[in-house]
Motif scaffolding. Structure first.
Motif, PDB file in Angstrom:
ATOM      1  N   GLU A  17      -8.627   1.225  -7.615  1.00 23.01           N
ATOM      2  CA  GLU A  17      -7.988   1.833  -6.453  1.00 23.01           C
ATOM      3  C   GLU A  17      -6.460   1.748  -6.501  1.00 23.01           C
ATOM      4  OE1 GLU A  17      -9.336   3.548  -4.088  1.00 23.01           O
ATOM      5  OE2 GLU A  17     -11.438   3.215  -4.619  1.00 23.01           O
ATOM      6  N   GLU A  18      -5.930   1.104  -7.513  1.00 26.72           N
ATOM      7  CA  GLU A  18      -4.492   0.828  -7.508  1.00 26.72           C
ATOM      8  C   GLU A  18      -3.635   2.086  -7.570  1.00 26.72           C
ATOM      9  OE1 GLU A  18      -3.766  -2.129 -10.502  1.00 26.72           O
ATOM     10  OE2 GLU A  18      -5.095  -3.586  -9.507  1.00 26.72           O
ATOM     11  N   ALA A  19      -4.092   3.107  -8.283  1.00 24.56           N
ATOM     12  CA  ALA A  19      -3.315   4.347  -8.346  1.00 24.56           C
ATOM     13  C   ALA A  19      -3.167   4.965  -6.958  1.00 24.56           C
ATOM     14  CB  ALA A  19      -3.972   5.333  -9.301  1.00 24.56           C
ATOM     15  N   VAL A  20      -4.240   4.914  -6.162  1.00 26.15           N
ATOM     16  CA  VAL A  20      -4.195   5.424  -4.788  1.00 26.15           C
ATOM     17  C   VAL A  20      -3.293   4.553  -3.931  1.00 26.15           C
ATOM     18  CG1 VAL A  20      -5.564   5.795  -2.697  1.00 26.15           C
ATOM     19  CG2 VAL A  20      -6.471   6.512  -4.909  1.00 26.15           C
ATOM     20  N   LEU A  21      -3.433   3.239  -4.056  1.00 28.70           N
ATOM     21  CA  LEU A  21      -2.662   2.328  -3.227  1.00 28.70           C
ATOM     22  C   LEU A  21      -1.160   2.437  -3.480  1.00 28.70           C
ATOM     23  CD1 LEU A  21      -4.884  -0.902  -3.338  1.00 28.70           C
ATOM     24  CD2 LEU A  21      -4.771   0.826  -1.539  1.00 28.70           C
ATOM     25  N   ARG A  22      -0.785   2.762  -4.694  1.00 27.05           N
ATOM     26  CA  ARG A  22       0.632   2.919  -5.009  1.00 27.05           C
ATOM     27  C   ARG A  22       1.267   4.063  -4.205  1.00 27.05           C
ATOM     28  NH1 ARG A  22       2.688   0.414  -9.592  1.00 27.05           N
ATOM     29  NH2 ARG A  22       1.144  -0.822 -10.740  1.00 27.05           N
ATOM     30  N   GLN A  23       0.443   5.021  -3.814  1.00 20.97           N
ATOM     31  CA  GLN A  23       0.939   6.182  -3.072  1.00 20.97           C
ATOM     32  C   GLN A  23       0.735   6.047  -1.562  1.00 20.97           C
ATOM     33  OE1 GLN A  23       2.604   8.460  -4.859  1.00 20.97           O
ATOM     34  NE2 GLN A  23       2.135   7.176  -6.636  1.00 20.97           N
ATOM     35  N   ASP A  24       0.101   4.956  -1.144  1.00 18.27           N
ATOM     36  CA  ASP A  24      -0.268   4.773   0.259  1.00 18.27           C
ATOM     37  C   ASP A  24       0.532   3.628   0.857  1.00 18.27           C
ATOM     38  OD1 ASP A  24      -2.161   5.358   2.502  1.00 18.27           O
ATOM     39  OD2 ASP A  24      -2.718   3.268   2.164  1.00 18.27           O
ATOM     40  N   GLY A  25       1.196   3.880   1.976  1.00 18.29           N
ATOM     41  CA  GLY A  25       2.036   2.859   2.594  1.00 18.29           C
ATOM     42  C   GLY A  25       1.284   1.583   2.915  1.00 18.29           C
ATOM     43  N   SER A  26       1.952   0.465   2.744  1.00 17.17           N
ATOM     44  CA  SER A  26       1.318  -0.839   2.927  1.00 17.17           C
ATOM     45  C   SER A  26       1.267  -1.284   4.383  1.00 17.17           C
ATOM     46  CB  SER A  26       2.084  -1.878   2.101  1.00 17.17           C
ATOM     47  OG  SER A  26       1.431  -3.120   2.065  1.00 17.17           O
ATOM     48  N   TYR A  27       2.191  -0.783   5.201  1.00 20.53           N
ATOM     49  CA  TYR A  27       2.359  -1.296   6.570  1.00 20.53           C
ATOM     50  C   TYR A  27       2.051  -0.222   7.608  1.00 20.53           C
ATOM     51  CZ  TYR A  27       4.962  -3.105  10.652  1.00 20.53           C
ATOM     52  OH  TYR A  27       5.336  -3.540  11.897  1.00 20.53           O
ATOM     53  N   PRO A  28       1.122  -0.538   8.527  1.00 16.02           N
ATOM     54  CA  PRO A  28       0.237  -1.701   8.614  1.00 16.02           C
ATOM     55  C   PRO A  28      -1.030  -1.488   7.798  1.00 16.02           C
ATOM     56  CG  PRO A  28      -0.072  -0.321  10.539  1.00 16.02           C
ATOM     57  CD  PRO A  28       1.000   0.349   9.707  1.00 16.02           C
ATOM     58  N   SER A  29      -1.865  -2.490   7.723  1.00 14.71           N
ATOM     59  CA  SER A  29      -3.080  -2.428   6.915  1.00 14.71           C
ATOM     60  C   SER A  29      -4.198  -1.684   7.645  1.00 14.71           C
ATOM     61  CB  SER A  29      -3.557  -3.845   6.585  1.00 14.71           C
ATOM     62  OG  SER A  29      -4.870  -3.831   6.076  1.00 14.71           O
ATOM     63  N   GLY A  30      -4.627  -0.567   7.066  1.00 10.20           N
ATOM     64  CA  GLY A  30      -5.740   0.180   7.649  1.00 10.20           C
ATOM     65  C   GLY A  30      -7.059  -0.554   7.520  1.00 10.20           C
ATOM     66  N   HIS A  31      -7.272  -1.247   6.387  1.00 11.10           N
ATOM     67  CA  HIS A  31      -8.483  -2.058   6.236  1.00 11.10           C
ATOM     68  C   HIS A  31      -8.577  -3.082   7.366  1.00 11.10           C
ATOM     69  CE1 HIS A  31      -8.824  -0.555   2.084  1.00 11.10           C
ATOM     70  NE2 HIS A  31      -9.976  -1.204   1.968  1.00 11.10           N
ATOM     71  N   THR A  32      -7.450  -3.755   7.621  1.00 10.73           N
ATOM     72  CA  THR A  32      -7.441  -4.781   8.663  1.00 10.73           C
ATOM     73  C   THR A  32      -7.689  -4.180  10.034  1.00 10.73           C
ATOM     74  OG1 THR A  32      -5.899  -6.120   7.379  1.00 10.73           O
ATOM     75  CG2 THR A  32      -6.075  -6.612   9.724  1.00 10.73           C
ATOM     76  N   ALA A  33      -7.089  -3.034  10.308  1.00 10.25           N
ATOM     77  CA  ALA A  33      -7.325  -2.366  11.591  1.00 10.25           C
ATOM     78  C   ALA A  33      -8.812  -2.086  11.776  1.00 10.25           C
ATOM     79  CB  ALA A  33      -6.521  -1.066  11.667  1.00 10.25           C
ATOM     80  N   GLY A  34      -9.452  -1.574  10.714  1.00 15.68           N
ATOM     81  CA  GLY A  34     -10.885  -1.315  10.783  1.00 15.68           C
ATOM     82  C   GLY A  34     -11.679  -2.591  10.963  1.00 15.68           C
ATOM     83  N   GLY A  35     -11.349  -3.632  10.199  1.00  8.21           N
ATOM     84  CA  GLY A  35     -12.102  -4.883  10.280  1.00  8.21           C
ATOM     85  C   GLY A  35     -11.983  -5.564  11.629  1.00  8.21           C
ATOM     86  N   TRP A  36     -10.772  -5.540  12.213  1.00 12.99           N
ATOM     87  CA  TRP A  36     -10.594  -6.172  13.518  1.00 12.99           C
ATOM     88  C   TRP A  36     -11.246  -5.334  14.617  1.00 12.99           C
ATOM     89  CZ3 TRP A  36     -10.465 -10.751  14.915  1.00 12.99           C
ATOM     90  CH2 TRP A  36      -9.950 -11.170  16.144  1.00 12.99           C
ATOM     91  N   ALA A  37     -11.184  -4.019  14.486  1.00  8.34           N
ATOM     92  CA  ALA A  37     -11.878  -3.149  15.447  1.00  8.34           C
ATOM     93  C   ALA A  37     -13.386  -3.376  15.367  1.00  8.34           C
ATOM     94  CB  ALA A  37     -11.546  -1.688  15.177  1.00  8.34           C
ATOM     95  N   TRP A  38     -13.917  -3.546  14.169  1.00 11.01           N
ATOM     96  CA  TRP A  38     -15.338  -3.867  14.026  1.00 11.01           C
ATOM     97  C   TRP A  38     -15.659  -5.188  14.713  1.00 11.01           C
ATOM     98  CZ3 TRP A  38     -15.181  -2.674   8.128  1.00 11.01           C
ATOM     99  CH2 TRP A  38     -15.480  -1.312   7.918  1.00 11.01           C
ATOM    100  N   ALA A  39     -14.852  -6.217  14.453  1.00 10.38           N
ATOM    101  CA  ALA A  39     -15.127  -7.528  15.027  1.00 10.38           C
ATOM    102  C   ALA A  39     -15.167  -7.471  16.554  1.00 10.38           C
ATOM    103  CB  ALA A  39     -14.066  -8.529  14.558  1.00 10.38           C
TER     104      ALA A  39
END
Length: 273
Positions: free
Chosen positions: A162-184
């Motif tokens: 996934e690193e090629a995609v991540l290099r083009q995708d802004g780091s701030y804020p974390s979308g994974h974290t937003a999803g995980g905290w919304a799930w919780a």
């Protein structure tokens, strides 16, 4: 010709949810420009105009030479020792947002096997919440386009493909974290008796992004704010509230998790040692 975003939305909606969704709907639902394909999942509950605005809720990412950036670097260095260990492997699983993996990741904390076959309402609820929470981060992602830690330090992540995609995708804020905290938060509402376990798992899900070397700590902190803001918005959505009730009913007859939850608890404790 269909736009790339629309093509990906259509493909993923059909592949993951079995539903057809028109190009017009896909384009309208996307809202902010999205560069990470993880978030082209099932249609969310919210319209783009209803998503929380990260430009209002969050300030800019830490500036060079700031105490906040020093904290980010310290948080990164603190988990380097976990690379290649069991907690690193769990972070890799947390990085995978393709269902059914997220359902498996939260089954132990839920105390129930979350699956499309056995708990379809709960499964679908997770898919749709992810879309809303993930999309909520893109207005500010695109504004700052922050460089990720693995790029700054010329390293790798727990998910090399996934690193090629991540290099083009802004780091701030974390979308994974937003999803995980919304799930919780959402799953804790479905199953209040397991709220502490679910919230703990939501916190560890976000920290997996730091362990994975894909995000800075301040990205994770901002992602949690966006996840919470998304859930707050969802509480004005009648369809979301109805699905919460359906998921609660479904949980009454749900089976126990199939995973070895004692092993997961042991792995999560590794970070605290």
């Amino acid at each position: 010709m269909l736009s790339k975003i629309c093509q990906m939305a259509l493909f993923t909606a059909v592949a993951l949810s079995g539903q057809n969704i028109s190009c017009a709907v896909a384009e309208t639902a996307v809202g902010p420009k999205v560069t990470d394909p993880h978030f082209h999942l099932a249609p969310g509950y919210l319209q783009s105009s209803e998503l929380p605005n990260g430009l209002v809720l969050l300030g800019p990412p830490p500036a060079d030479g700031s105490a906040e950036l020093a904290r980010d670097e310290a948080a990164r260095e603190a988990v380097i020792a976990l690379r290649g260990k069991a907690r690193w492997d769990l972070a890799r699983k947390d990085a995978d947002l393709q269902f059914p993996q997220p359902a498996k990741n939260f089954s132990c904390a839920m105390g129930a096997d979350i699956s499309e076959e056995k708990t379809p309402h709960l499964y679908r609820l997770m898919q749709r919440v992810l879309t809303d929470a993930g999309l909520s981060t893109y207005g500010i992602k695109n504004q700052y386009n922050r460089i990720r830690p693995f790029v700054v330090h010329n390293e790798g992540t727990c998910q090399p493909d996934e690193e090629a995609v991540l290099r083009q995708d802004g780091s701030y804020p974390s979308g994974h974290t937003a999803g995980g905290w919304a799930w919780a938060l959402t799953l804790a509402e479905v199953n209040p008796k397991r709220a502490d376990k679910l919230l703990q798992r939501g916190l560890s899900f976000g920290q997996s992004r730091v362990i994975c070397n894909a995000h800075w700590q301040s990205d994770v902190d901002g992602g949690r704010i966006m996840g919470a803001a998304t859930v707050a918005k969802l509480h004005s959505n009648a369809e979301f509230l109805a699905d919460i009730q359906a998921a609660r009913k479904e949980l009454e007859t749900a089976s126990s998790p199939t995973a070895d939850c004692a092993v997961e608890d042991e792995v999560l404790s590794e970070q605290k040692r």
